[in-house]
Design an enzyme around this catalytic site. Structure first.
Site, PDB file in Angstrom:
ATOM      1  N   SER A   1       6.618  -0.233  -1.534  1.00 39.85           N
ATOM      2  CA  SER A   1       6.549   1.061  -2.239  1.00 39.85           C
ATOM      3  C   SER A   1       7.787   1.927  -1.984  1.00 39.85           C
ATOM      4  CB  SER A   1       5.294   1.830  -1.822  1.00 39.85           C
ATOM      5  OG  SER A   1       4.146   1.161  -2.283  1.00 39.85           O
TER       6      SER A   1
ATOM      7  N   LYS B   1       3.521  15.404   4.652  1.00 42.17           N
ATOM      8  CA  LYS B   1       4.406  14.383   4.081  1.00 42.17           C
ATOM      9  C   LYS B   1       4.384  14.478   2.559  1.00 42.17           C
ATOM     10  CE  LYS B   1       4.753   9.570   4.282  1.00 42.17           C
ATOM     11  NZ  LYS B   1       4.044   8.340   4.660  1.00 42.17           N
TER      12      LYS B   1
ATOM     13  N   HIS C   1      -0.467  -4.627  -3.677  1.00 40.30           N
ATOM     14  CA  HIS C   1      -1.726  -3.992  -3.273  1.00 40.30           C
ATOM     15  C   HIS C   1      -2.893  -4.567  -4.095  1.00 40.30           C
ATOM     16  CE1 HIS C   1       1.021  -0.338  -2.347  1.00 40.30           C
ATOM     17  NE2 HIS C   1       0.692  -0.875  -1.196  1.00 40.30           N
TER      18      HIS C   1
ATOM     19  N   ARG D   1       3.211  -8.730   4.934  1.00 43.73           N
ATOM     20  CA  ARG D   1       4.359  -9.287   4.209  1.00 43.73           C
ATOM     21  C   ARG D   1       5.348  -9.998   5.113  1.00 43.73           C
ATOM     22  NH1 ARG D   1       5.593  -3.636   1.536  1.00 43.73           N
ATOM     23  NH2 ARG D   1       4.725  -3.202   3.578  1.00 43.73           N
TER      24      ARG D   1
HETATM   25  P1  ADP Z   1       1.274   2.408   4.320  1.00 46.67           P
HETATM   26  O1  ADP Z   1       1.741   3.766   3.981  1.00 46.67           O
HETATM   27  O2  ADP Z   1       0.134   2.311   5.269  1.00 46.67           O
HETATM   28  O3  ADP Z   1       2.398   1.419   4.612  1.00 46.67           O
HETATM   29  P2  ADP Z   1       1.117   1.056   1.811  1.00 46.67           P
HETATM   30  O4  ADP Z   1       0.548   1.626   0.588  1.00 46.67           O
HETATM   31  O5  ADP Z   1       2.582   0.793   1.812  1.00 46.67           O
HETATM   32  O6  ADP Z   1       0.636   1.965   2.975  1.00 46.67           O
HETATM   33  O7  ADP Z   1       0.376  -0.295   2.159  1.00 46.67           O
HETATM   34  C1  ADP Z   1      -1.010  -0.408   2.319  1.00 46.67           C
HETATM   35  C2  ADP Z   1      -1.304  -1.816   2.735  1.00 46.67           C
HETATM   36  O8  ADP Z   1      -0.861  -2.699   1.722  1.00 46.67           O
HETATM   37  C3  ADP Z   1      -0.571  -2.252   4.001  1.00 46.67           C
HETATM   38  O9  ADP Z   1      -1.409  -3.107   4.740  1.00 46.67           O
HETATM   39  C4  ADP Z   1       0.605  -3.010   3.490  1.00 46.67           C
HETATM   40  O10 ADP Z   1       1.053  -3.980   4.408  1.00 46.67           O
HETATM   41  C5  ADP Z   1      -0.004  -3.659   2.268  1.00 46.67           C
HETATM   42  N1  ADP Z   1       1.025  -3.998   1.287  1.00 46.67           N
HETATM   43  C6  ADP Z   1       2.019  -3.228   0.833  1.00 46.67           C
HETATM   44  N2  ADP Z   1       2.797  -3.895  -0.049  1.00 46.67           N
HETATM   45  C7  ADP Z   1       2.278  -5.146  -0.134  1.00 46.67           C
HETATM   46  C8  ADP Z   1       2.641  -6.342  -0.850  1.00 46.67           C
HETATM   47  N3  ADP Z   1       3.718  -6.392  -1.624  1.00 46.67           N
HETATM   48  N4  ADP Z   1       1.863  -7.444  -0.692  1.00 46.67           N
HETATM   49  C9  ADP Z   1       0.782  -7.403   0.125  1.00 46.67           C
HETATM   50  N5  ADP Z   1       0.397  -6.318   0.840  1.00 46.67           N
HETATM   51  C10 ADP Z   1       1.139  -5.219   0.716  1.00 46.67           C
END
Ligand code: ADP
Length: 157
Positions: A128, A41, A17, A90
């Protein structure tokens, strides 16, 4: 003023992120890191904790702010006068999801553009959901999260 919203759960916030946000900085005047709050959630970390991490990680960067929101991302964007939604990509699985949600968001709010940045190859496996599982089993996630988050987790163990 070019304003982007980077919406997500950030449960927890990872170096994936952080990297997307930092790489997007030259493109925008402001990036709002928006923690989606869903009362139905249960998250692993309270949104106050996630908010504090983000504020600390980007303490030196005036263009980045952290906010929490409930409801539709497009409504939040309109409220914040943001013209862009920023997302990270990703894999092909992410692509299908981002395509559907991005097209739907544009259908709901035609002026909103979704901007997707490819993640670095070394961040492809950082997710995550998997990180929560490692934390649950008391594994070491310090290589995948910013120091602020790693220190917080060490304090818990
Ligand atoms: P969500 O609950 O919408 O999946 P996340 O917090 O998992 O939210 O992700 C928010 C954004 O960050 C999404 O666009 C996701 O694809 C991106 N993201 C998550 N992990 C990574 C990573 N390792 N590298 C790049 N982008 C990421």
């Amino acid at each position: 003023m070019r304003i982007a919203v980077f919406p997500g759960s950030f449960d927890p916030f990872t170096i994936g992120h952080e990297d997307i946000i930092r790489r997007a900085l030259p493109l925008f005047d402001q990036i709002i890191v928006a923690i989606g709050y869903n009362s139905a959630k249960k998250s692993m970390f309270d949104y106050e904790v996630r908010m504090k991490w983000i504020e600390e990680i980007f303490a030196d960067e005036k263009k980045i702010v952290a906010e929490a929101y409930e409801g539709l991302t497009v409504d939040f964007c309109v409220e914040q006068k943001a013209q862009y939604i920023l997302r990270g990509l990703r894999s092909s699985v992410d692509f299908e999801f981002e395509k559907a949600i991005g097209q739907m968001n544009q259908s709901l709010q035609p002026s909103l553009e979704t901007l997707v940045l490819l993640c670095r190859p070394e961040h492809t496996h950082i997710n995550s959901t998997i990180i929560r599982d490692i934390i649950l089993h008391k594994g070491d996630v310090s290589n995948y999260v910013p120091k602020v988050v790693g220190d917080y987790l060490k304090g818990l163990y």
